[in-house]
Design a protein around this motif. Sequence first.
Motif, PDB file in Angstrom:
ATOM      1  N   ASP A 162       0.865  -1.175   0.000  1.00  0.00           N
ATOM      2  CA  ASP A 162       0.000   0.000   0.000  1.00  0.00           C
ATOM      3  C   ASP A 162       0.904   1.229   0.000  1.00  0.00           C
ATOM      4  O   ASP A 162       1.731   1.404   0.895  1.00  0.00           O
ATOM      5  CB  ASP A 162      -0.892  -0.014   1.242  1.00  0.00           C
ATOM      6  N   SER A 163       0.784   2.076  -1.016  1.00  0.00           N
ATOM      7  CA  SER A 163       1.669   3.237  -1.165  1.00  0.00           C
ATOM      8  C   SER A 163       1.573   4.221  -0.008  1.00  0.00           C
ATOM      9  O   SER A 163       2.560   4.876   0.335  1.00  0.00           O
ATOM     10  CB  SER A 163       1.354   3.979  -2.463  1.00  0.00           C
ATOM     11  N   ASN A 164       0.406   4.340   0.605  1.00  0.00           N
ATOM     12  CA  ASN A 164       0.226   5.308   1.687  1.00  0.00           C
ATOM     13  C   ASN A 164       0.741   4.820   3.031  1.00  0.00           C
ATOM     14  O   ASN A 164       1.327   5.580   3.791  1.00  0.00           O
ATOM     15  CB  ASN A 164      -1.251   5.695   1.824  1.00  0.00           C
TER      16      ASN A 164
ATOM     17  N   GLU B 132       0.773  -0.340 -10.746  1.00  0.00           N
ATOM     18  CA  GLU B 132       0.033   0.494  -9.795  1.00  0.00           C
ATOM     19  C   GLU B 132      -1.461   0.195  -9.948  1.00  0.00           C
ATOM     20  O   GLU B 132      -2.030   0.346 -11.031  1.00  0.00           O
ATOM     21  CB  GLU B 132       0.295   1.963 -10.094  1.00  0.00           C
TER      22      GLU B 132
ATOM     23  N   THR C  73      -3.874   3.110  -3.158  1.00  0.00           N
ATOM     24  CA  THR C  73      -3.019   2.776  -4.288  1.00  0.00           C
ATOM     25  C   THR C  73      -2.041   1.691  -3.858  1.00  0.00           C
ATOM     26  O   THR C  73      -1.347   1.844  -2.855  1.00  0.00           O
ATOM     27  CB  THR C  73      -2.250   4.022  -4.777  1.00  0.00           C
TER      28      THR C  73
ATOM     29  N   GLU D 225       1.193  -0.773  -5.021  1.00  0.00           N
ATOM     30  CA  GLU D 225       2.303  -1.031  -5.941  1.00  0.00           C
ATOM     31  C   GLU D 225       2.509  -2.555  -5.924  1.00  0.00           C
ATOM     32  O   GLU D 225       3.048  -3.106  -4.973  1.00  0.00           O
ATOM     33  CB  GLU D 225       3.571  -0.324  -5.499  1.00  0.00           C
TER      34      GLU D 225
END
Length: 91
Positions: A26-28, A73, A86, A88
Motif C-alpha cells: 500500500d503506497s500510503n 500500480e 493505491t 504497488e
Amino acid sequence: MRCVSFAALFVPLVLSSPVFAWDGVDSNTGDSVEIGKGNLVRPGQNIEIYDWGSAEYRDVEVQSIQDSGGSVEVEVYDNESGEYRTFEMED
C-alpha cells in the motif's frame, strides 16, 4: 507396488498446495497487501485483498491499473473504509 503407494500419497499433497497471490505494498501506509489468485483485476471489478497492516480481508473495487516500469500500480476504492488506496504490485 511401492510406486503406486507413493503416488497415492503424493497426489493429495499436490492438490492441496497453497494458492499463490499477487504481492504488493500500500503506497500510503507501506503495509503489505495480497490479491488472491482468481480475482479478475480490471477496472470496475470488485476483488478481495488481504491487508497485512490490519490483518484482515477487505473488499475493494478496482479503479485503475497502470504499468509503472517494474511494478503495477493498482488504484482501488475500499468499500469498507470509503477511501481510495493505491497499491504497488510486483510486475
